[in-house]
Design an enzyme around this catalytic site. Structure first.
Site, PDB file in Angstrom:
ATOM      1  N   ALA A 169       0.691  -1.413  -0.112  1.00  0.00           N
ATOM      2  CA  ALA A 169      -0.045  -0.142   0.504  1.00  0.00           C
ATOM      3  C   ALA A 169       0.772   1.312  -0.140  1.00  0.00           C
ATOM      4  O   ALA A 169       0.581   2.054  -1.056  1.00  0.00           O
ATOM      5  CB  ALA A 169      -1.266  -0.142   1.193  1.00  0.00           C
ATOM      6  N   HIS A 210      -1.793  -4.611  -5.518  1.00  0.00           N
ATOM      7  CA  HIS A 210      -1.342  -4.289  -3.686  1.00  0.00           C
ATOM      8  C   HIS A 210      -2.553  -4.580  -3.121  1.00  0.00           C
ATOM      9  O   HIS A 210      -3.267  -4.719  -2.804  1.00  0.00           O
ATOM     10  CB  HIS A 210      -0.635  -3.082  -3.479  1.00  0.00           C
ATOM     11  CG  HIS A 210      -1.986  -2.201  -3.480  1.00  0.00           C
ATOM     12  ND1 HIS A 210      -2.692  -1.680  -2.120  1.00  0.00           N
ATOM     13  CD2 HIS A 210      -2.195  -1.405  -4.914  1.00  0.00           C
ATOM     14  CE1 HIS A 210      -3.542  -0.468  -2.326  1.00  0.00           C
ATOM     15  NE2 HIS A 210      -3.433  -0.871  -3.571  1.00  0.00           N
ATOM     16  N   CYS A 211      -1.687  -4.591  -1.803  1.00  0.00           N
ATOM     17  CA  CYS A 211      -2.549  -4.896  -0.641  1.00  0.00           C
ATOM     18  C   CYS A 211      -2.163  -3.969   0.413  1.00  0.00           C
ATOM     19  O   CYS A 211      -1.430  -3.493   0.465  1.00  0.00           O
ATOM     20  CB  CYS A 211      -3.075  -6.133   0.194  1.00  0.00           C
ATOM     21  SG  CYS A 211      -1.442  -7.563  -0.228  1.00  0.00           S
ATOM     22  N   GLN A 212      -2.416  -4.227   2.103  1.00  0.00           N
ATOM     23  CA  GLN A 212      -1.982  -3.944   2.262  1.00  0.00           C
ATOM     24  C   GLN A 212       0.398  -3.978   2.833  1.00  0.00           C
ATOM     25  O   GLN A 212       1.086  -2.492   1.903  1.00  0.00           O
ATOM     26  CB  GLN A 212      -2.246  -4.185   4.207  1.00  0.00           C
ATOM     27  CG  GLN A 212      -1.441  -3.206   5.394  1.00  0.00           C
ATOM     28  CD  GLN A 212      -2.081  -1.944   4.963  1.00  0.00           C
ATOM     29  OE1 GLN A 212      -2.916  -1.363   5.043  1.00  0.00           O
ATOM     30  NE2 GLN A 212      -0.484  -0.741   5.174  1.00  0.00           N
ATOM     31  N   SER A 251      -3.166  -9.606  -2.453  1.00  0.00           N
ATOM     32  CA  SER A 251      -2.176  -9.727  -3.564  1.00  0.00           C
ATOM     33  C   SER A 251      -1.281 -10.496  -4.525  1.00  0.00           C
ATOM     34  O   SER A 251      -1.055 -10.285  -6.378  1.00  0.00           O
ATOM     35  CB  SER A 251      -0.976  -7.762  -3.922  1.00  0.00           C
ATOM     36  OG  SER A 251      -0.187  -7.636  -2.852  1.00  0.00           O
TER      37      SER A 251
END
Length: 369
Positions: free
Chosen positions: A188, A259-261, A267
């Site tokens: 992120a 993306h994720c965190q 992701s």
């Protein structure tokens, strides 16, 4: 059994063929997806045969498995290729190959119906040809992550001015990594760095989270996949949608950043699913490929179970329904449907987390990332 003579082609002869009549030559690379993606002959196609397909074919493979590209298969059937050249890593004599090797299965399938094309195998394989004729090869070394200052302070377009290089988490260090020329993976934090995204030519982002903001909606195209990183989350119901989105951006000449965190679990799972589906490879092979580029990936155990179930769909041969094939109900985001899987050991795609506990996975995963 091979029904026609398969001739060896020396590297120097093959070089001349590529230089003068490359458009009349179909090049089939029978090495692994990982080896092919790292380095290959320009214009070649990868032949990927899963263990499941090999076992069910019993030595009789159809052209649709050898040449999954419909356009290439159509050109072959129409007799538009003068030569079909197969290669593996280093084979110099066809008799040295195992009967169940990918190249021998491809040779047998092609020799049954050559459609006017002469069939050859490249003597010495890719290893010899790439050393003698490197100008005809693509060498795609695992890319190094983009190196930009880690602190977003005073960076135009940055969405966060509170981070400093001191104590930066490992998953935020460096920059997004290239999985494929049009597909990138990261965190992120990377998604908040407009300078990073622009430097990589990113045109679209997939946000695989329920709480990470889309910072630059007026500048990039976004797709949100609101999935939590938990054992109860059903991420597999989003696989096809995510794959279609990536392909649509690729078709337009764009690049997608997923993306994720942390860029570790959710992701990474989407990127693995994309590789498995579009390249017809097993989970462990896709996992190794992505991990070489972003070493910290670690989808949670439930996601790995869902990827294993997805693998059974991706690698199952497309044939008519057979007796004994189970009919199972799957839940697609709340809508109950019934799907018939042709492979006898198929299991529900969207099982709850509790039903995944029996799945044994050789790849080490973390409980949550």
């Amino acid at each position: 059994m091979v029904n026609m003579e398969i001739c060896a082609m020396d590297c120097c002869v093959f070089k001349g063929l590529l230089a003068e009549r490359a458009h009349k030559c179909l090049i089939l690379d029978c090495r692994s997806f990982f080896a092919f993606s790292s380095s290959s002959i320009i214009g070649s196609s990868n032949v990927r045969l899963s263990t499941i397909v090999k076992r069910r074919a019993k030595g009789s493979m159809g052209l649709e498995h050898i040449i999954p590209n419909e356009e290439q298969r159509g050109r072959l059937v129409a007799g538009m290729y003068e030569a079909v050249v197969l290669l593996d890593e280093r084979t110099s004599e066809l008799d040295m190959l195992r009967k169940d090797s990918t190249m021998m299965l491809a040779v047998n399938a092609l020799s049954r119906d050559p459609r006017g094309s002469r069939i050859y195998f490249l003597k010495g394989g890719y290893e010899t040809f790439s050393s003698q004729c490197p100008e005809f090869c693509n060498k795609n070394s695992p890319p190094v992550a983009l190196s930009l200052p880690l602190s977003p302070n005073n960076v135009p377009g940055s969405a966060d001015s509170n981070c400093t290089p001191c104590g930066t988490p490992l998953y935020d260090q460096g920059g997004p990594v290239e999985i494929l020329p049009f597909l990138y993976l990261g965190s992120a934090y990377h998604a908040s760095r407009k300078d990073m995204l622009e430097a990589l030519g990113i045109t679209a982002l997939i946000n695989v989270s329920a709480n990470c903001p889309n910072h630059f909606e007026g500048h990039f195209q976004y797709k949100s996949i609101p999935v939590e990183d938990s054992h109860k989350a059903d991420i597999s119901s989003w696989f096809n949608e995510a794959i279609d989105f990536i392909d649509s951006i690729k078709t337009c000449g764009g690049r997608v950043f997923v993306h994720c965190q942390a860029g570790i679990s959710r992701s990474a799972t989407i990127c693995l699913a994309y590789l498995m589906r579009t390249n017809r490879v097993k989970l462990d092979e896709a996992f190794e490929f992505v991990k070489q580029r972003r070493s910290i990936i670690s989808p949670n155990f439930s996601f790995m179970g869902q990827l294993l179930q997805f693998e059974s769909q991706v690698l199952a041969p497309s044939c008519s329904a057979e007796a004994g094939s189970p009919t199972i109900s799957v839940l697609d985001r709340g809508t109950s449907t019934t799907t018939v899987f042709n492979f006898p050991v198929s299991i529900p795609v969207h099982s709850g987390a509790n039903s995944l506990s029996y799945l044994q996975n050789p790849i080490t995963t973390s409980p949550s990332c």
